[in-house]
Motif scaffolding. Structure first.
Motif, mmCIF file in Angstrom:
data_model
loop_
_atom_site.group_PDB
_atom_site.id
_atom_site.type_symbol
_atom_site.label_atom_id
_atom_site.label_comp_id
_atom_site.label_asym_id
_atom_site.label_seq_id
_atom_site.Cartn_x
_atom_site.Cartn_y
_atom_site.Cartn_z
ATOM 1 N N LYS A 58 0.845 -1.202 0.000
ATOM 2 C CA LYS A 58 0.000 0.000 0.000
ATOM 3 C C LYS A 58 0.878 1.248 0.000
ATOM 4 O O LYS A 58 1.994 1.236 0.502
ATOM 5 C CB LYS A 58 -0.919 -0.013 1.216
ATOM 6 N N SER A 59 0.341 2.318 -0.538
ATOM 7 C CA SER A 59 1.132 3.542 -0.709
ATOM 8 C C SER A 59 1.549 4.184 0.611
ATOM 9 O O SER A 59 2.602 4.798 0.693
ATOM 10 C CB SER A 59 0.355 4.547 -1.557
ATOM 11 N N TRP A 60 0.753 4.050 1.666
ATOM 12 C CA TRP A 60 1.054 4.699 2.940
ATOM 13 C C TRP A 60 2.126 3.968 3.743
ATOM 14 O O TRP A 60 2.678 4.516 4.687
ATOM 15 C CB TRP A 60 -0.207 4.827 3.792
ATOM 16 N N MET A 61 2.444 2.760 3.356
ATOM 17 C CA MET A 61 3.329 1.930 4.177
ATOM 18 C C MET A 61 4.778 2.414 4.221
ATOM 19 O O MET A 61 5.423 2.338 5.262
ATOM 20 C CB MET A 61 3.287 0.479 3.712
ATOM 21 N N ARG A 62 5.301 2.900 3.116
ATOM 22 C CA ARG A 62 6.716 3.300 3.088
ATOM 23 C C ARG A 62 6.997 4.445 4.060
ATOM 24 O O ARG A 62 7.914 4.378 4.870
ATOM 25 C CB ARG A 62 7.127 3.699 1.679
ATOM 26 N N MET A 63 6.191 5.489 4.004
ATOM 27 C CA MET A 63 6.417 6.624 4.901
ATOM 28 C C MET A 63 6.139 6.248 6.357
ATOM 29 O O MET A 63 6.831 6.714 7.262
ATOM 30 C CB MET A 63 5.566 7.821 4.480
ATOM 31 N N MET A 64 5.140 5.419 6.567
ATOM 32 C CA MET A 64 4.843 4.961 7.923
ATOM 33 C C MET A 64 6.015 4.133 8.466
ATOM 34 O O MET A 64 6.419 4.301 9.615
ATOM 35 C CB MET A 64 3.565 4.130 7.928
#
Length: 109
Positions: free
Chosen positions: A67-73
């Motif tokens: 998912k797109s939010w996973m890297r920054m999280m």
């Protein structure tokens, strides 16, 4: 003294988990908390192994996320883990992160 602190933390986590399980938590929230707990545990493993924050960030950049939010999280969780003076074992970090995440999600409802 250190063993006493770890034991008290484990007992607090165990009692908090039973309270949190009594309320309904959405599947997506449960997944996010579980994923974040795993990320925090891996970051703690790297930290305790002596891997630098820079190298840990590089590992995150090479990993393919669903998912797109996973890297920054994952970056944020890793930085917070490295900033913490904690020397707890990764399993304790995983349990603590999951418990606090569930508590946060339930409080928002």
């Amino acid at each position: 003294m250190r063993n006493v602190k770890i034991t008290l933390i484990a007992l607090a986590l165990a009692s908090g988990t039973t309270v949190a399980q009594g309320k309904a938590l959405r599947e997506g929230d449960r997944y996010m908390c579980s994923w974040g707990a795993g990320t925090a545990a891996r970051a703690q493993e790297l930290k305790l192994a002596g891997v630098s924050l820079y190298a840990a960030r590089q590992k995150i950049q090479r990993y393919k996320f669903d998912k797109s939010w996973m890297r920054m999280m994952a970056m944020g969780i890793t930085e917070q883990t490295y900033d913490s003076p904690s020397r707890l074992k990764p399993t304790a970090v995983r349990a603590s992160f999951y418990e606090e995440c569930v508590r946060y999600k339930l409080a928002r409802k």
